[in-house]
Design an enzyme around this catalytic site. Structure first.
Site, PDB file in Angstrom:
ATOM      1  N   CYS A 246      57.370  36.406  -8.025  1.00 20.43           N
ATOM      2  CA  CYS A 246      57.117  36.723  -9.427  1.00 20.43           C
ATOM      3  C   CYS A 246      56.581  35.539 -10.232  1.00 20.43           C
ATOM      4  O   CYS A 246      55.842  35.724 -11.191  1.00 20.43           O
ATOM      5  CB  CYS A 246      58.400  37.228 -10.088  1.00 20.43           C
ATOM      6  SG  CYS A 246      58.966  38.825  -9.473  1.00 20.43           S
TER       7      CYS A 246
ATOM      8  N   PHE B 139      59.602  48.090  -9.716  1.00 12.15           N
ATOM      9  CA  PHE B 139      58.261  47.510  -9.663  1.00 12.15           C
ATOM     10  C   PHE B 139      57.160  48.488 -10.059  1.00 12.15           C
ATOM     11  O   PHE B 139      57.214  49.671  -9.730  1.00 12.15           O
ATOM     12  CB  PHE B 139      57.983  46.953  -8.267  1.00 12.15           C
ATOM     13  CG  PHE B 139      58.885  45.815  -7.894  1.00 12.15           C
ATOM     14  CD1 PHE B 139      58.764  44.593  -8.518  1.00 12.15           C
ATOM     15  CD2 PHE B 139      59.870  45.979  -6.936  1.00 12.15           C
ATOM     16  CE1 PHE B 139      59.601  43.538  -8.198  1.00 12.15           C
ATOM     17  CE2 PHE B 139      60.719  44.935  -6.599  1.00 12.15           C
ATOM     18  CZ  PHE B 139      60.582  43.709  -7.239  1.00 12.15           C
TER      19      PHE B 139
ATOM     20  N   HIS C 213      59.049  35.958 -18.110  1.00 10.55           N
ATOM     21  CA  HIS C 213      58.869  37.002 -17.103  1.00 10.55           C
ATOM     22  C   HIS C 213      60.086  37.926 -17.113  1.00 10.55           C
ATOM     23  O   HIS C 213      61.214  37.478 -16.854  1.00 10.55           O
ATOM     24  CB  HIS C 213      58.706  36.394 -15.713  1.00 10.55           C
ATOM     25  CG  HIS C 213      58.738  37.414 -14.614  1.00 10.55           C
ATOM     26  ND1 HIS C 213      57.719  38.311 -14.422  1.00 10.55           N
ATOM     27  CD2 HIS C 213      59.676  37.697 -13.679  1.00 10.55           C
ATOM     28  CE1 HIS C 213      58.021  39.104 -13.401  1.00 10.55           C
ATOM     29  NE2 HIS C 213      59.206  38.751 -12.936  1.00 10.55           N
TER      30      HIS C 213
ATOM     31  N   ASN D 241      58.260  45.722 -13.630  1.00  7.66           N
ATOM     32  CA  ASN D 241      58.014  44.390 -13.086  1.00  7.66           C
ATOM     33  C   ASN D 241      56.785  44.435 -12.182  1.00  7.66           C
ATOM     34  O   ASN D 241      56.826  45.021 -11.105  1.00  7.66           O
ATOM     35  CB  ASN D 241      59.245  43.916 -12.302  1.00  7.66           C
ATOM     36  CG  ASN D 241      59.103  42.490 -11.787  1.00  7.66           C
ATOM     37  OD1 ASN D 241      58.030  41.898 -11.823  1.00  7.66           O
ATOM     38  ND2 ASN D 241      60.195  41.937 -11.296  1.00  7.66           N
TER      39      ASN D 241
END
Length: 397
Positions: free
Chosen positions: A169, A223, A312, A345
């Site tokens: 990530c 995700f 993030h 994500n």
């Protein structure tokens, strides 16, 4: 010999930019297929042809969907594609080759969509790009998506390319750090950072009742797919170029004794990895010192609530922990929360979406702060930080 050394130093000085690197334009893109989290449990069991497991796993999947904080995600795969690739659904069947072939074809197109937006905002021709950094956790192979993207955008054949594969990530932050170094050490350089993730292809699979069943459901629930592009350069050409965030300093820290807490790897059945439930506490225990190490050497005395934030959003629980440990005012992490809610994500591409959302909030809503912190997390356990300074271009008109 002394004269030769002096000449070499003068040449080196002239090769460097005069000012700091800055983000000059941002673009994002997603696949057209969008699934809401409310509908996802029914969708997931249907497309994986596993309705026989729905009674045992639906409640668990609904709880996971609620905990993610996501409302929707964009995904590349479709029911038609999954029907054509039943091997994607069963962990016991090898499917890596087929997954990588789909990613290899789709990734450059999605990258080009994001990069084209950034280039249009930038205002200069694509041929002025001197360096290209491409990031993905979804594909593997050479020539990689960088070559195909350069062709799609019409970049010069001598554009200098770098590819980051399987860095997790925080790779989007790493790419921006590299772009900063390239821009500041190569006068006139214009660096295109392009991140693409197609997790719905690389890591999607059906449910099972193994010991890994809950982790598998989490991976398939958190995700999303997307691409982000940022153009970075120093000494902007006025009035064409319009710098957004100046990139003041960058740093990276590996927290000791954490290698086992977060991992990503390609296996015969696709992308897999481990995500520990200890990560939110780990971030909470480490982030303050990482930030102090970033701002301290610059002589910048800041209060955390005086900053703007681009974090993030790997998990909502991590954002909640950061809020509490830094005593942030409500809304300080809203750019990250908005991206998590709207997109999920997207690994390396996520931070670019957060930067774009923070830009929008400054330009359109007057959410102004001069200094800011960009923070990324990834395998290692790695924490990547960058000190940013917002330019006057971001002030609400």
């Amino acid at each position: 010999m002394a004269n030769t050394t002096a000449n070499a130093r003068e040449i080196r000085r002239l090769q460097r930019a005069d000012g700091p690197a800055a983000m000059l334009a941002i673009g994002t893109a997603n696949p057209p297929n969008c699934v809401s989290q409310d509908e996802y449990p029914e969708y997931y069991f249907r497309v994986t042809k596993s309705e026989h497991l729905a009674e045992k796993l639906t409640d668990t999947l609904k709880i996971i969907c609620a905990l993610t904080g996501n409302e929707r995600r964009f995904i590349y795969n479709t029911e038609k594609m999954l029907s054509a690739h039943p091997e994607f659904l069963d962990r016991a069947l090898p499917s890596l080759e087929q997954r990588l072939a789909i990613v290899a074809a789709a990734a450059p197109e999605l990258l080009a969509a994001a990069a084209t937006k950034a280039i249009a905002i930038w205002g200069r021709p694509a041929t002025d790009i001197t360096h290209l950094i491409v990031v993905t956790n979804s594909g593997a192979g050479a020539p990689s998506a960088d070559v195909h993207l350069a062709t799609l955008l019409g970049l010069h054949h001598n554009v200098r390319r770098t590819v980051l594969h399987l860095n997790g990530c925080f790779a989007g932050c790493s790419a921006l750090r590299l772009a900063k170094d390239l821009a500041e050490n190569n006068r006139g350089a214009r660096v295109l950072v392009a991140c693409v993730e197609l997790m719905s292809v690389a890591g999607f699979r059906g449910p099972d009742l193994s010991e890994d069943s809950v982790n598998n459901l989490i991976r398939n629930t958190v995700f999303g797919d997307g691409a982000g592009a940022v153009i970075v350069g120093a000494d902007p050409v006025e009035p064409v170029e319009r710098p957004l965030f100046e990139m003041v300093s960058a740093s990276q820290t590996v927290v000791p004794n954490t290698l086992q807490l977060l991992s990503t790897e390609l296996k015969t059945y696709g992308l897999d990895g481990n995500v520990s439930t200890k990560l939110p506490k780990l971030v909470a225990d480490s982030i303050k010192q990482c930030l102090l190490d970033s701002f301290g050497p610059l002589g910048i005395e800041v209060k955390w609530n005086d900053l703007f934030w681009a974090v993030h959003p790997g998990a909502i629980a991590i954002l909640d922990k950061i809020d509490r440990v830094l005593l942030l005012e409500p809304g300080k992490l809203m750019a990250s929360r908005t991206v998590a809610r709207e997109y999920g994500n997207m690994l390396s591409a996520t931070i670019i979406f957060v930067l774009d959302e923070q830009r929008r909030r400054m330009e359109e809503e007057g959410e102004w702060a001069e200094w800011g912190a960009m923070v990324g997390f990834g395998p290692g356990f790695t924490m990547e930080t960058m000190v940013l300074q917002a330019t006057s271009n971001l002030k609400k008109k």
